[in-house]
Write a protein that holds these residues in place. Structure first.
Motif, short mmCIF file in Angstrom:
data_model
loop_
_atom_site.label_atom_id
_atom_site.label_comp_id
_atom_site.label_asym_id
_atom_site.label_seq_id
_atom_site.Cartn_x
_atom_site.Cartn_y
_atom_site.Cartn_z
N LEU A 269 1.19 -1.11 -0.11
CA LEU A 269 -0.27 0.08 -0.40
C LEU A 269 1.20 1.63 -0.17
CD1 LEU A 269 -2.81 -0.97 1.95
CD2 LEU A 269 -3.12 -0.74 0.43
N ARG A 270 1.61 1.38 0.97
CA ARG A 270 2.33 2.34 0.87
C ARG A 270 3.45 2.74 -0.67
NH1 ARG A 270 8.28 2.81 1.08
NH2 ARG A 270 7.75 0.55 1.64
N ARG A 271 4.03 1.69 -0.69
CA ARG A 271 5.40 1.60 -2.20
C ARG A 271 4.02 1.41 -3.26
NH1 ARG A 271 6.08 -2.51 -5.05
NH2 ARG A 271 5.56 -3.65 -3.21
N LEU A 272 3.26 1.48 -3.57
CA LEU A 272 2.29 1.78 -4.66
C LEU A 272 1.18 2.46 -4.93
CD1 LEU A 272 1.58 -2.00 -5.68
CD2 LEU A 272 3.68 -0.71 -6.26
N GLY A 273 0.61 3.13 -3.74
CA GLY A 273 -0.64 3.32 -3.96
C GLY A 273 -1.76 2.62 -5.03
N ALA A 274 -2.35 4.11 -6.17
CA ALA A 274 -2.80 3.45 -6.52
C ALA A 274 -2.46 4.11 -7.92
CB ALA A 274 -4.37 4.33 -6.83
N ALA A 275 -0.85 4.64 -8.27
CA ALA A 275 -0.87 5.24 -8.66
C ALA A 275 0.35 4.48 -9.61
CB ALA A 275 0.30 7.03 -8.85
N ARG A 276 1.04 3.33 -9.24
CA ARG A 276 1.82 2.63 -9.36
C ARG A 276 1.89 1.47 -9.85
NH1 ARG A 276 4.63 5.87 -5.53
NH2 ARG A 276 5.96 7.08 -6.17
N ALA A 295 -0.48 -13.76 -16.02
CA ALA A 295 0.26 -12.90 -14.89
C ALA A 295 -0.53 -11.33 -15.58
CB ALA A 295 1.60 -13.01 -14.78
N ILE A 296 -0.65 -10.32 -14.48
CA ILE A 296 -0.89 -9.24 -15.47
C ILE A 296 -0.44 -8.29 -14.74
CG2 ILE A 296 -2.85 -7.43 -15.19
CD1 ILE A 296 -5.22 -10.03 -15.36
N TRP A 297 0.69 -7.23 -15.51
CA TRP A 297 0.85 -5.28 -15.19
C TRP A 297 0.60 -4.48 -14.89
CZ3 TRP A 297 5.44 -4.44 -12.48
CH2 TRP A 297 5.86 -3.65 -12.67
N GLY A 298 -0.25 -4.27 -13.39
CA GLY A 298 -1.37 -3.57 -12.95
C GLY A 298 -1.05 -3.03 -11.99
N ALA A 299 -2.16 -1.39 -11.69
CA ALA A 299 -2.40 -1.18 -10.64
C ALA A 299 -3.28 -2.00 -9.58
CB ALA A 299 -3.58 -0.20 -10.40
N MET A 300 -2.58 -2.82 -8.25
CA MET A 300 -3.00 -3.42 -7.23
C MET A 300 -4.81 -2.39 -6.51
SD MET A 300 -2.30 -6.56 -8.15
CE MET A 300 -2.68 -7.75 -6.52
N ASN A 301 -4.65 -1.07 -6.52
CA ASN A 301 -5.37 -0.01 -5.53
C ASN A 301 -5.62 0.73 -6.97
OD1 ASN A 301 -4.18 -1.40 -2.79
ND2 ASN A 301 -2.18 -0.33 -3.74
N ALA A 302 -7.11 0.97 -6.03
CA ALA A 302 -7.51 1.79 -7.44
C ALA A 302 -7.72 3.36 -6.75
CB ALA A 302 -9.12 1.67 -7.55
N PRO A 303 -8.28 4.27 -7.40
CA PRO A 303 -8.18 5.48 -6.56
C PRO A 303 -9.38 5.76 -5.86
CG PRO A 303 -7.47 6.14 -8.81
CD PRO A 303 -7.56 4.49 -9.02
N GLY A 304 -9.44 6.38 -4.79
CA GLY A 304 -10.52 6.77 -4.05
C GLY A 304 -10.75 4.74 -3.82
N GLU A 305 -9.84 3.99 -3.63
CA GLU A 305 -10.59 2.58 -2.40
C GLU A 305 -9.89 2.43 -1.40
OE1 GLU A 305 -9.72 -1.92 -3.03
OE2 GLU A 305 -8.36 -0.52 -4.19
N ASP A 306 -11.08 2.37 -0.79
CA ASP A 306 -10.62 1.46 0.58
C ASP A 306 -9.91 0.42 0.54
OD1 ASP A 306 -11.83 3.28 1.68
OD2 ASP A 306 -13.50 2.75 2.35
N ALA A 307 -8.42 0.36 0.57
CA ALA A 307 -7.32 -0.66 0.14
C ALA A 307 -7.06 -0.86 1.42
CB ALA A 307 -6.15 -0.55 -0.83
N ALA A 308 -7.92 -1.81 2.38
CA ALA A 308 -7.23 -2.68 3.29
C ALA A 308 -7.83 -3.94 3.41
CB ALA A 308 -8.59 -1.36 4.90
N ARG A 319 -8.27 -10.12 2.09
CA ARG A 319 -8.84 -8.65 0.94
C ARG A 319 -9.38 -9.18 -0.42
NH1 ARG A 319 -5.09 -4.08 -1.31
NH2 ARG A 319 -6.58 -3.06 -2.36
N GLY A 320 -10.12 -8.39 -0.87
CA GLY A 320 -10.91 -8.73 -2.58
C GLY A 320 -9.84 -7.28 -3.53
N PHE A 321 -9.23 -8.02 -4.72
CA PHE A 321 -8.77 -7.32 -5.57
C PHE A 321 -9.29 -6.71 -6.70
CE2 PHE A 321 -5.57 -8.59 -2.45
CZ PHE A 321 -4.94 -7.13 -2.24
N ARG A 322 -9.50 -6.14 -7.89
CA ARG A 322 -9.72 -6.54 -9.22
C ARG A 322 -8.65 -5.43 -10.14
NH1 ARG A 322 -12.26 -3.33 -13.23
NH2 ARG A 322 -13.39 -4.07 -14.76
N LEU A 323 -7.85 -6.19 -10.62
CA LEU A 323 -6.50 -5.98 -11.22
C LEU A 323 -6.76 -6.22 -12.98
CD1 LEU A 323 -3.60 -5.59 -10.95
CD2 LEU A 323 -2.96 -7.65 -11.76
N VAL A 324 -6.97 -4.55 -13.82
CA VAL A 324 -7.50 -4.36 -15.09
C VAL A 324 -5.56 -4.02 -15.45
CG1 VAL A 324 -8.09 -3.49 -16.08
CG2 VAL A 324 -9.28 -3.84 -14.43
#
Length: 327
Positions: A269-276, A295-308, A319-324
Motif C-alpha cells: 500500500l505504501r509503495r504502490l498507492g493507486a498510481a504505480r 500474469a498481469i502488470w497493473g494497479a492493485m489499488n484503485a483511486p478512492g478505494e478503501d484499500a484495507a 482482501r479482495g482485488f480487481r486488477l486490470v
C-alpha cells in the motif's frame, strides 16, 4: 446444553462437542463438516446456527496448494540498463524503465543482450519483459551475478522458449526457484530473423510468495472497451473495435497471515498507492506459457478505494482485488 460457539485457538478450531475436546485443524474441521452432513453442523448441539459453520468453511476455502505471488519492488526502475545492440533515437534503451508501456525501447537485430545494474545487491527471484513484440519462436536466457563481467553466475534460467504471445501483450515472466541476492542482471534474447525487438518495460525483484492461494470464485477475463453504438431510429449498429481489450482478474486472498497483513500488504500500500503498477502471478505452478497468459502488470489499488484488509479471525485476514492490465 448451552450454545457453545466455535472457538479459534492456536493451530486449529475447537468446539466442546467435536469428537472429544482436542483442537481441530482447519482441514480436519472441513473433513468433519463434509463427513457428518452437507450443510449440517459439526456439533450435536442444535442451538448453533448453520451460518456459523458456513462462514468458517468459506474462510478456509483458499486453495493453499497453488498460491500466487506479487512483485514486491521493481529494482530495475531505480537502477540502470544498457544493451550491446543499437537502439534508435526515438526509442532509446532508457525506455525500458519508463512506466508508460507503449513508450518502448527498440533494439536492432535478431540477437540482443540487455544488462541491468540494480544498484546495491538485492534479492531477486522474478524477471519480466512487459509489452514486447517478440515472436512465437523467441528464446530467452536470464542470469544473475554480483560482478559486472558475469564470471560468477548466481542464478541461471538456461535457454528457454520465451512463450511470447499476442494475447498476453508479448509478456515474458521468468521465476527463479528462490530469491538470489545479486546486483547485475543479463538477459539474452534471440528471435529468428527479426530485424528488431521492441520491449516496453523490464522489471526484476523479489516476489511476495503468498502462503495460501486465492479463494475459489476467481474471475479472469477481459475488460471490453469495444463500442457498439445503435441508431435509435433504425436500430442499425455501428461496432467500433478497441485497439485492445485489456485482461483483468478479480479475486480474494482469503487467508493472509498476520505477518503478511502487517508486512507485505502494508508495504504494498505504501509503495504502490493507486498510481504505480506491479506484477500479479496467479499461480506459481503454471507452465511458462500459461504464466505469461495469466500474469498481469497493473494497479492493485484503485483511486478512492478503501484499500484495507479485513481481520476475519484471530490468525487470518482477507482482501479482495480487481486488477486490470495496463497496456
Amino acid at each position: 446444553m448451552p450454545p457453545w460457539p466455535l472457538l479459534s485457538v492456536p493451530g486449529g478450531i475447537w468446539h466442546p462437542t467435536l469428537r472429544g475436546s482436542s483442537s481441530k485443524s482447519p482441514l480436519q474441521l472441513l473433513t468433519l463438516y463434509s463427513s457428518i452432513h452437507q450443510r449440517t453442523l459439526l456439533s450435536a448441539d442444535p442451538s448453533i446456527p448453520h451460518n456459523v459453520t458456513q462462514r468458517v468453511a468459506i474462510t478456509l476455502s483458499g486453495r493453499a496448494d497453488i498460491p500466487g505471488a506479487l512483485l514486491e519492488a521493481d529494482r530495475v526502475a531505480t537502477g540502470s540498463v544498457a544493451s550491446a545492440q543499437a537502439s534508435i533515437a526515438t526509442m532509446p534503451i532508457k525506455n525500458l524503465q519508463d512506466p508508460q508501456l507503449r513508450r518502448r525501447a527498440r533494439l536492432m537485430g535478431s540477437v540482443v543482450t540487455v544488462t541491468a545494474d540494480l544498484g546495491p545487491e538485492v534479492p531477486v527471484d522474478c524477471v519480466a519483459l512487459i509489452s514486447t513484440t517478440l515472436g512465437a519462436g523467441a528464446m530467452v536466457h536470464a542470469r544473475l551475478s554480483n560482478v559486472a563481467n558475469f564470471r560468477v553466475i548466481l542464478a541461471d534460467t538456461g535457454l528457454l522458449n520465451a512463450e511470447a504471445q499476442d494475447e498476453s501483450q508479448g509478456n515474458v515472466v521468468l521465476v527463479f526457484p528462490a530469491p538470489v541476492t545479486a546486483r547485475y542482471l543479463r538477459i539474452d534474447l534471440t528471435d529468428g530473423a527479426a530485424p528488431y525487438m521492441d520491449i516496453g518495460l523490464l522489471v526484476a525483484g523479489q516476489l511476495w510468495r503468498l502462503q495460501r492461494g486465492t479463494a475459489y470464485g476467481i474471475r479472469e477475463g477481459r475488460v471490453m472497451l469495444d463500442r457498439r453504438d445503435r441508431n435509435p431510429y433504425t436500430g442499425a449498429e455501428f461496432p467500433v473495435p478497441a485497439i485492445v481489450n485489456p485482461r483483468m482478474a478479480a479475486f480474494t486472498l482469503p487467508a493472509l497471515s498476520t505477518a503478511e497483513a502487517r508486512n507485505q500488504h502494508r508495504d504494498m500500500l505504501r509503495r504502490l498507492g493507486a498510481a504505480r503498477d506491479t506484477l500479479w502471478i496467479a499461480e506459481l505452478s503454471d507452465s511458462m506459457a500459461e504464466r505469461n497468459r495469466r500474469a498481469i502488470w497493473g494497479a492493485m489499488n484503485a483511486p478512492g478505494e478503501d484499500a484495507a484488509i479485513s481481520r476475519d479471525s484471530l490468525p487470518l485476514a482477507s482482501r479482495g482485488f480487481r486488477l486490470v492490465e495496463r497496456v
